[in-house]
Structures are given as structure tokens and as C-alpha cells.
Enzyme design. Structure first.
Site, PDB file in Angstrom:
ATOM      1  N   MET A  24       0.848  -1.193   0.000  1.00  0.00           N
ATOM      2  CA  MET A  24       0.000   0.000   0.000  1.00  0.00           C
ATOM      3  C   MET A  24       0.889   1.251   0.000  1.00  0.00           C
ATOM      4  SD  MET A  24      -3.478  -0.927   1.960  1.00  0.00           S
ATOM      5  CE  MET A  24      -2.964  -0.663   3.632  1.00  0.00           C
TER       6      MET A  24
ATOM      7  N   HIS B 147       9.370  -3.480   3.263  1.00  0.00           N
ATOM      8  CA  HIS B 147       8.906  -3.752   1.894  1.00  0.00           C
ATOM      9  C   HIS B 147      10.080  -4.100   0.978  1.00  0.00           C
ATOM     10  CE1 HIS B 147       5.741  -0.821   3.326  1.00  0.00           C
ATOM     11  NE2 HIS B 147       4.992  -1.821   2.915  1.00  0.00           N
TER      12      HIS B 147
ATOM     13  N   SER C 298       6.861  -0.483   9.987  1.00  0.00           N
ATOM     14  CA  SER C 298       5.485  -0.312   9.529  1.00  0.00           C
ATOM     15  C   SER C 298       5.336   1.119   9.025  1.00  0.00           C
ATOM     16  CB  SER C 298       4.517  -0.531  10.704  1.00  0.00           C
ATOM     17  OG  SER C 298       3.253   0.024  10.393  1.00  0.00           O
TER      18      SER C 298
HETATM   19  O1  PAF Z   1      -0.337  -5.823   3.533  1.00  0.00           O
HETATM   20  C1  PAF Z   1      -0.745  -4.888   2.809  1.00  0.00           C
HETATM   21  O2  PAF Z   1      -0.054  -3.873   2.575  1.00  0.00           O
HETATM   22  C2  PAF Z   1      -2.113  -4.981   2.176  1.00  0.00           C
HETATM   23  O3  PAF Z   1      -3.016  -5.609   3.026  1.00  0.00           O
HETATM   24  C3  PAF Z   1      -2.112  -5.650   0.796  1.00  0.00           C
HETATM   25  C4  PAF Z   1      -1.673  -7.095   0.882  1.00  0.00           C
HETATM   26  C5  PAF Z   1      -1.184  -4.884  -0.144  1.00  0.00           C
HETATM   27  C6  PAF Z   1      -3.525  -5.644   0.198  1.00  0.00           C
HETATM   28  O4  PAF Z   1      -4.006  -4.350   0.040  1.00  0.00           O
END
Ligand code: PAF
Length: 283
Positions: free
Chosen positions: A30, A37, A185
Site C-alpha cells: 500500500m 517492503h 510499519s
Molecule cells: O499488507 C498490505 O499492505 C495490504 O493488506 C495488501 C496485501 C497490499 C492488500 O491491500
């Protein structure tokens, strides 16, 4: 790095890759990317020839009183980070492109979506499983990488893929932490300085629980230790502490005799943080 803002562009990009017979890895996000990430992206590079990252703040997984409007976004920074990681394509559709006229078809994993975080956030996991299915259908990856930090999400997506015979592999990546142990996060930036200092209590509680778990304790004692540790941080408002079977998330009772996952949801001010750890008795 190719940036696709429409489903048609994304599909065309994938179609051209398929002609070269390459494998494709997807990292759904997101946005507002951090090292956590980027760890998923690096793992995807190890496992696939082409890496696609999606950036989409999915409205259907936010409840009416949740932080959709204030969810942090920084498109330019995200694109620069992904380019530096050698990502081949980014899929970042606007909401209207993703949901179009907005029908009501959806995907749900009823058992797992109604428990734990799902009970606290009604509709959340239905939104996740639906958008993840859409992403899989648009990108058609051979594999997708998700963080273990969102343990219930990862368990639910694995079950969905298994139950519905979706033709891809789901890979979990261990939680990436700040130097002091706080799980990374996108929400961490919204913590005040005092709340940020208190938030390291989550990792501390999990460390202590992992030590105790090695002795094969009563589940109730493990839970009491976690609560007592969290209570030492003045601003921690505990929303939930759950100790569940690590594979199925079913409830456990009596003595710890198999791998269990400890799932924490704790608020600091108006920021809800989650963390998790798989623990097991020594034998
Ligand atoms: O973990 C996340 O960032 C979200 O839940 C995802 C998997 C991208 C789905 O919108």
C-alpha cells in the site's frame, strides 16, 4: 522501470514478458515503503526473473472509522526506492481504475477472516482477499511475497490460494525490525516521540515469551507474561494478545506442545500497531 497506472498497461507489460518465457514475482503493497517492503522486493528478485510491485491503498480493507484518509503516501519517494531496487514494473492504479463501476463481487475466506484481527476490523480481510485476488488476476504472477508481520493476512492468503487452486506460490518474508526491535510499519511515522519510545515493548514482550515458550509452559502463563510486560509501557493500550496454533490459527489450551504464534495488537495514541512471533517448546 515501467510504471503502469491502468490494468491494460499492466497486462500488456506482462504479456510482453511472457513471450520471453520469464517468471514473474509480485510484491503487493500500500506504498509509503520502508526497509520491510524492500526486503520483500529483494526476496522476489531472488525467486523470479521479473519483479512487479503494486502500490494501492485499498479502500475496501479500511473500516469507516479507520485511517484511510490519513494513511501516509509518498509516490515520488516510493518510485525512487523501487527503481533503486531494480524493480521491473510498478502497478499503481487509481481507485476508479481498480474498482471501476463498483460491483459487489468479492472473495472471502470465512473462517480466518472473522477471527482475531478480523473480529476487531469487520470486513477488513474480505477487502484484502478481494484486492489480492484482483492483483493476482491482473499481474498473473508465478509467485507473490508477503510479510510475516501480517501473519493472519499471510495465513489467509495461503489458504485462499490453496482452496481456490490459484496457480502461484505464496512466500512469507520474516518481519524486518528497526535497530531497537520495533517492527517496521508505514504507521510508525505517526507515533509521537513518547509513543515511539514505548512501542519497543511489543518486541520485548515477544522476546520474553519466546524464552518462556522454550520451557513448554501453560498457555495461560505465556499470555500472562505478555500482558504483564506490555503493561510496563505507560501509553500501551492492549487491544488483543492471542496465542494460536502457528499453522491454522486455531485456539490452544493447556500446555504449549507445538509451534504457536503470538499475535499482538496494541494502540499507542491513535496508532494501532501489530506484531507477531512464532514460538515453540524446546523439544
Ligand atoms: O499488507 C498490505 O499492505 C495490504 O493488506 C495488501 C496485501 C497490499 C492488500 O491491500
Amino acid at each position: 522501470m515501467i510504471v503502469c497506472r491502468t490494468k491494460a498497461d499492466m497486462r500488456e507489460t506482462v504479456r510482453s514478458w511472457r513471450r520471453e518465457d520469464v517468471s514473474i514475482g509480485l510484491v503487493p503493497t500500500m506504498g509509503y515503503l520502508h526497509e520491510g517492503h524492500l526486503g520483500l522486493v529483494r526476496l522476489a528478485h531472488e525467486k523470479a526473473d521479473r519483479v512487479v510491485t503494486s502500490i494501492f491503498v485499498n479502500p475496501t480493507q479500511f473500516g469507516p472509522n479507520e485511517d484511510l484518509e490519513t494513511y501516509p503516501r509518498d509516490e515520488d519517494r516510493d518510485l525512487a526506492l523501487l527503481k533503486a531496487e531494480g524493480v521491473h514494473a510498478v502497478f499503481m492504479p487509481p481507485v476508479e481504475e481498480m474498482y471501476g463501476a463498483g460491483g459487489d463481487a468479492h472473495v472471502e475466506v470465512p473462517g480466518l477472516s472473522g477471527i482475531l484481527q478480523g473480529a476487531l476490523r469487520p470486513g477488513h480481510f474480505r477487502g484484502v482477499s478481494t484486492v489480492v485476488t484482483k492483483l493476482f488476476n491482473i499481474v498473473t504472477p508465478d509467485l507473490a511475497v508477503f510479510g510475516e508481520k501480517d501473519y493472519q493476512q499471510l495465513t489467509l492468503i495461503k489458504q485462499m490460494v490453496r482452496d481456490l487452486d490459484m496457480p502461484l506460490e505464496i512466500i512469507g518474508h520474516p518481519t524486518v525490525r528497526e535497530a531497537d526491535g520495533l517492527a517496521m510499519s508505514s504507521r510508525n511515522v505517526r507515533l509521537s516521540a513518547d509513543h515511539r519510545a514505548d512501542a519497543i515493548i511489543l518486541n520485548r514482550a515477544l522476546d520474553l515469551a519466546a524464552e518462556l515458550a522454550g520451557t513448554g509452559p501453560a498457555i495461560a502463563d505465556l499470555e500472562a507474561l505478555v500482558h504483564a510486560t506490555l503493561a510496563t509501557a505507560a501509553s500501551a493500550e492492549v487491544r488483543s494478545v492471542d496465542i494460536r496454533d502457528a499453522a491454522t490459527l486455531s485456539e490452544l489450551s493447556g500446555t504449549l506442545d507445538r509451534p504457536a504464534v503470538i499475535l499482538l495488537a496494541v494502540r499507542f495514541g491513535d496508532v494501532l500497531l501489530i506484531d507477531q512471533r512464532v514460538v515453540a517448546p524446546a523439544s
